[in-house]
Motif scaffolding. Structure first.
Motif, PDB file in Angstrom:
ATOM      1  N   PRO A  78      -5.341   0.374  -5.062  1.00 46.46           N
ATOM      2  CA  PRO A  78      -6.419   0.839  -5.943  1.00 46.46           C
ATOM      3  C   PRO A  78      -7.779   0.222  -5.630  1.00 46.46           C
ATOM      4  O   PRO A  78      -8.806   0.849  -5.878  1.00 46.46           O
ATOM      5  CB  PRO A  78      -5.938   0.442  -7.343  1.00 46.46           C
ATOM      6  CG  PRO A  78      -4.909  -0.609  -7.119  1.00 46.46           C
ATOM      7  CD  PRO A  78      -4.270  -0.299  -5.820  1.00 46.46           C
ATOM      8  N   GLU A 131      -1.015  10.338   0.390  1.00 46.22           N
ATOM      9  CA  GLU A 131      -1.996  10.170   1.466  1.00 46.22           C
ATOM     10  C   GLU A 131      -1.550  10.867   2.743  1.00 46.22           C
ATOM     11  O   GLU A 131      -2.362  11.490   3.431  1.00 46.22           O
ATOM     12  CB  GLU A 131      -2.237   8.685   1.734  1.00 46.22           C
ATOM     13  CG  GLU A 131      -2.965   7.957   0.614  1.00 46.22           C
ATOM     14  CD  GLU A 131      -4.413   8.425   0.453  1.00 46.22           C
ATOM     15  OE1 GLU A 131      -4.945   9.101   1.359  1.00 46.22           O
ATOM     16  OE2 GLU A 131      -5.008   8.119  -0.585  1.00 46.22           O
ATOM     17  N   ARG A 153       1.742   7.223 -10.539  1.00 45.99           N
ATOM     18  CA  ARG A 153       1.830   8.271  -9.515  1.00 45.99           C
ATOM     19  C   ARG A 153       2.875   7.965  -8.452  1.00 45.99           C
ATOM     20  O   ARG A 153       3.233   8.844  -7.648  1.00 45.99           O
ATOM     21  CB  ARG A 153       0.458   8.457  -8.855  1.00 45.99           C
ATOM     22  CG  ARG A 153      -0.522   9.243  -9.701  1.00 45.99           C
ATOM     23  CD  ARG A 153      -1.957   9.031  -9.281  1.00 45.99           C
ATOM     24  NE  ARG A 153      -2.201   9.201  -7.857  1.00 45.99           N
ATOM     25  CZ  ARG A 153      -3.371   8.933  -7.270  1.00 45.99           C
ATOM     26  NH1 ARG A 153      -4.386   8.479  -8.001  1.00 45.99           N
ATOM     27  NH2 ARG A 153      -3.531   9.104  -5.972  1.00 45.99           N
ATOM     28  N   SER A 154       3.372   6.732  -8.430  1.00 42.51           N
ATOM     29  CA  SER A 154       4.333   6.354  -7.391  1.00 42.51           C
ATOM     30  C   SER A 154       5.718   6.057  -7.959  1.00 42.51           C
ATOM     31  O   SER A 154       6.508   5.358  -7.334  1.00 42.51           O
ATOM     32  CB  SER A 154       3.819   5.125  -6.626  1.00 42.51           C
ATOM     33  OG  SER A 154       3.618   4.019  -7.488  1.00 42.51           O
ATOM     34  N   SER A 185       0.805  -1.227   0.000  1.00 41.01           N
ATOM     35  CA  SER A 185       0.000   0.000   0.000  1.00 41.01           C
ATOM     36  C   SER A 185       0.835   1.271   0.000  1.00 41.01           C
ATOM     37  O   SER A 185       0.298   2.354  -0.238  1.00 41.01           O
ATOM     38  CB  SER A 185      -0.959   0.001   1.198  1.00 41.01           C
ATOM     39  OG  SER A 185      -0.256   0.063   2.427  1.00 41.01           O
ATOM     40  N   GLY A 197      -4.354   6.086  -2.287  1.00 38.15           N
ATOM     41  CA  GLY A 197      -3.252   6.444  -3.159  1.00 38.15           C
ATOM     42  C   GLY A 197      -1.891   6.141  -2.573  1.00 38.15           C
ATOM     43  O   GLY A 197      -1.768   5.610  -1.453  1.00 38.15           O
ATOM     44  N   PRO A 198      -0.818   6.454  -3.290  1.00 33.19           N
ATOM     45  CA  PRO A 198       0.543   6.272  -2.782  1.00 33.19           C
ATOM     46  C   PRO A 198       0.731   6.991  -1.453  1.00 33.19           C
ATOM     47  O   PRO A 198       0.120   8.025  -1.189  1.00 33.19           O
ATOM     48  CB  PRO A 198       1.414   6.882  -3.880  1.00 33.19           C
ATOM     49  CG  PRO A 198       0.584   6.772  -5.124  1.00 33.19           C
ATOM     50  CD  PRO A 198      -0.824   6.968  -4.673  1.00 33.19           C
ATOM     51  N   TRP A 216       2.723   2.061  -2.226  1.00 32.64           N
ATOM     52  CA  TRP A 216       2.675   2.502  -3.627  1.00 32.64           C
ATOM     53  C   TRP A 216       1.229   2.625  -4.127  1.00 32.64           C
ATOM     54  O   TRP A 216       1.009   3.003  -5.268  1.00 32.64           O
ATOM     55  CB  TRP A 216       3.469   1.537  -4.494  1.00 32.64           C
ATOM     56  CG  TRP A 216       4.915   1.596  -4.116  1.00 32.64           C
ATOM     57  CD1 TRP A 216       5.884   2.435  -4.633  1.00 32.64           C
ATOM     58  CD2 TRP A 216       5.570   0.844  -3.088  1.00 32.64           C
ATOM     59  NE1 TRP A 216       7.075   2.234  -3.991  1.00 32.64           N
ATOM     60  CE2 TRP A 216       6.921   1.269  -3.037  1.00 32.64           C
ATOM     61  CE3 TRP A 216       5.153  -0.148  -2.193  1.00 32.64           C
ATOM     62  CZ2 TRP A 216       7.841   0.722  -2.141  1.00 32.64           C
ATOM     63  CZ3 TRP A 216       6.070  -0.681  -1.299  1.00 32.64           C
ATOM     64  CH2 TRP A 216       7.394  -0.251  -1.276  1.00 32.64           C
ATOM     65  N   GLY A 217       0.277   2.332  -3.257  1.00 30.68           N
ATOM     66  CA  GLY A 217      -1.124   2.504  -3.594  1.00 30.68           C
ATOM     67  C   GLY A 217      -1.927   1.234  -3.397  1.00 30.68           C
ATOM     68  O   GLY A 217      -1.394   0.115  -3.493  1.00 30.68           O
ATOM     69  N   PHE A 251      -2.271   4.516 -10.523  1.00 28.28           N
ATOM     70  CA  PHE A 251      -1.609   4.510  -9.221  1.00 28.28           C
ATOM     71  C   PHE A 251      -0.118   4.213  -9.367  1.00 28.28           C
ATOM     72  O   PHE A 251       0.711   4.817  -8.681  1.00 28.28           O
ATOM     73  CB  PHE A 251      -2.273   3.478  -8.301  1.00 28.28           C
ATOM     74  CG  PHE A 251      -3.518   3.979  -7.621  1.00 28.28           C
ATOM     75  CD1 PHE A 251      -4.552   4.553  -8.347  1.00 28.28           C
ATOM     76  CD2 PHE A 251      -3.675   3.859  -6.252  1.00 28.28           C
ATOM     77  CE1 PHE A 251      -5.700   5.003  -7.734  1.00 28.28           C
ATOM     78  CE2 PHE A 251      -4.818   4.307  -5.614  1.00 28.28           C
ATOM     79  CZ  PHE A 251      -5.839   4.880  -6.367  1.00 28.28           C
TER      80      PHE A 251
END
Length: 540
Positions: A278, A288, A499-500, A273, A283-284, A275-276, A496
């Protein structure tokens, strides 16, 4: 005149031409050119082409049937933690996807095309629209790394040596490593800065994808620095290797997973989690944490609801969460306990489950699920005073928490009265309660993604020192690259993952402190004393 003039215009060989026109000369098209053989060989050629095509389809079908993938193709759920098997739409589309993602996405040609596309779009080692470039090659770090000594790692890094202590004397042999296969969902190998995975069982949801993505980002963040390692990993929840096995002269098999307990020797590692996640729209981690911290500022301490708050799923074989439902009474126990229905949340776009909107209570409760819960880091990130129901499991970050500095301990054997006592104490001592809540948020500041990657790096380095063999990917392992995971990801997962993406670090990893057994014992004793003091005060 006229006849003689016409005779002069006749061509020199006009007589021959006239003679041929009457058919007396041989036919050059029929006698001088050999007859074509195409009509004779065409059926044979077509037959062989069709035969080769059928053979190709059979070979491709066999490859597809044997290819195990990060999303679970041709894999059964882990037998020690069963879940609903993943369903895939069989057909040409799935077959093409497996061939494309598993065998073509990490090819040299793919890397060149990706780099070329990035160059054409004016990007470098990042993303451009829907195109993700190849990972950075393993090359020396920038000279800026030599600009000064790295900072000291946070105290929770000290557990790295404790976790690896069972193999300090014996080392990790190939024999002991293969013994861990019985409990593993996958084998992870890093050689020369390249990542390989050998899949044994499917992981629930997208855990395998995001865990392996995290390792790819580690290699991207510290190119050329991550050592060669060969390890077994289980992506499910509960640890399985009992510490009692240490009485045996044979060392226990080394197994990485997301959590452990004092009674187990499973090696904790950052969970997916970060890195996310979904499936529940989380989110990453860096996103968060910033969002939760900002949300915690929406109300000051005095404006927050003077109750303890918990919202989660109790239907996960968790006695603690089931008992917690009995405390749902703000008048009697000072607690507001809400059931989380993730199916309904997904239908409504997760509007009621945004973590940044859950910091408006003075107290937030952490209750373990089937094992440890990823929710701990999100709960601690609010400035609310975190009430931790005495946990059985620990992840890599939680063992450094100090009672009444970063959280308030809650007794599971006297659950509702213990929660009420904490709420009453906090409402009577608002400045102290607020300070402890802020201490939890400050603690999580030291669990930034920078430190998460540093923790991963140091675990790999210390583990590599114990290996008495040279890591090498097995023949059944697949090399992984970002393009492969993005190829298998669905639309939301891909968002996701992108974004990471990590950037290459311009600083060295934090400095790991040397082992100090006495310090660890003092910390454990102090923690035990603080919890005992709190429990005794509840009885007064």
């Amino acid at each position: 005149m006229f006849p003689s003039r016409n005779r002069a215009r006749l061509p020199r060989n006009s007589g021959n031409a006239v003679h041929r026109s009457h058919g007396h000369a041989p036919n050059s098209f029929s006698s001088s050119s050999p007859p074509t053989i195409f009509p004779r060989i065409a059926p044979v050629a077509i037959f062989f082409i069709m035969l080769l095509f059928v053979l190709f389809l059979q070979i491709a079908s066999d490859i597809i049937a044997r290819t195990r993938t990060v999303v679970g193709h041709n894999l059964e759920p882990t037998p020690w933690h069963l879940f609903q098997p993943k369903k895939f739409h069989r057909g040409p589309g799935m077959s093409a996807r497996i061939l494309r993602c598993s065998y073509l996405s990490c090819s040299a040609l793919s890397a060149r095309l990706s780099a070329s596309s990035a160059s054409a779009n004016g990007t470098q080692n990042g993303t451009a629209g829907n195109v993700t470039t190849a990972p950075l090659p393993a090359e020396p770090l920038p000279r800026l790394l030599d600009s000064g000594p790295p900072p000291a790692c946070p105290p929770y890094f000290r557990w790295i040596q404790e976790d690896l202590a069972p193999w300090a004397a014996s080392g990790v042999s190939m024999t002991s490593l293969m013994e861990a296969k019985e409990y593993s969902a996958l084998r992870i190998v890093i050689v020369g800065g390249r990542l390989y995975a050998d899949y044994y069982y499917a992981c629930v949801q997208s855990r395998a994808m995001f865990t392996l993505w995290g390792l790819l980002q580690l290699l991207r963040r510290y190119p050329g620095m991550v050592p060669d390692v060969d390890l077994m990993f289980d992506c499910m929840d509960r640890p399985v290797l009992n510490r009692s096995a240490l009485d045996s002269p044979v060392p226990p098999p080394p197994l990485f997973r997301y959590c452990t307990t004092p009674q187990h020797v499973d090696i904790p590692f950052p969970d997916w989690s970060f890195w996310g996640w979904p499936e529940v729209n989380i989110g990453p981690w860096d996103e968060e944490y910033a969002s939760i911290k900002n949300g915690s500022l929406s109300r000051n301490w005095g404006e927050k609801h003077p109750y303890a708050y918990w919202k989660g799923n109790p239907d996960v074989q968790s006695p603690v969460r089931e008992n917690l439902l009995n405390c749902n009474d703000t008048n009697i126990w000072g607690a507001r306990i809400l059931r989380q229905d993730w199916i309904e949340e997904a239908k409504s776009g997760f509007e009621q489950s945004k973590l940044a909107n859950q910091c408006d209570h003075r107290y937030k409760i952490y209750a373990e699920g089937y094992a440890w819960s990823v929710s701990l880091k999100y709960i601690l990130s609010c400035t609310s005073l975190t009430l931790i129901i005495d946990p059985q499991y620990s992840d890599f970050l939680s063992r450094g928490l100090t009672p009444r500095e970063n959280y308030w301990p809650i007794s599971p054997s006297n659950l509702c009265p213990s929660i009420k006592y904490a709420v009453d104490w906090g409402n009577e001592h608002p400045s102290e309660a607020e300070s402890i809540g802020k201490g939890g948020q400050d603690y999580m500041k030291n669990v930034s993604m920078d430190r998460v990657y540093d923790y991963m790096y140091h675990v790999m380095v210390e583990y590599s020192k114990l290996q008495d063999f040279k890591p090498s990917p097995p023949p059944t392992a697949q090399e992984l690259c970002p393009e492969q995971l993005l190829c298998y990801a669905d639309k939301k997962q891909r968002e996701f993952l992108k974004r990471s993406v990590a950037s290459p670090s311009t600083t060295l990893p934090c400095a790991l402190p040397p082992p100090d057994g006495n310090l660890m014992k003092r910390f454990a004793q102090d923690k035990h004393t603080r919890i005992g003091t709190t429990e005794n005060s509840e009885k007064v």
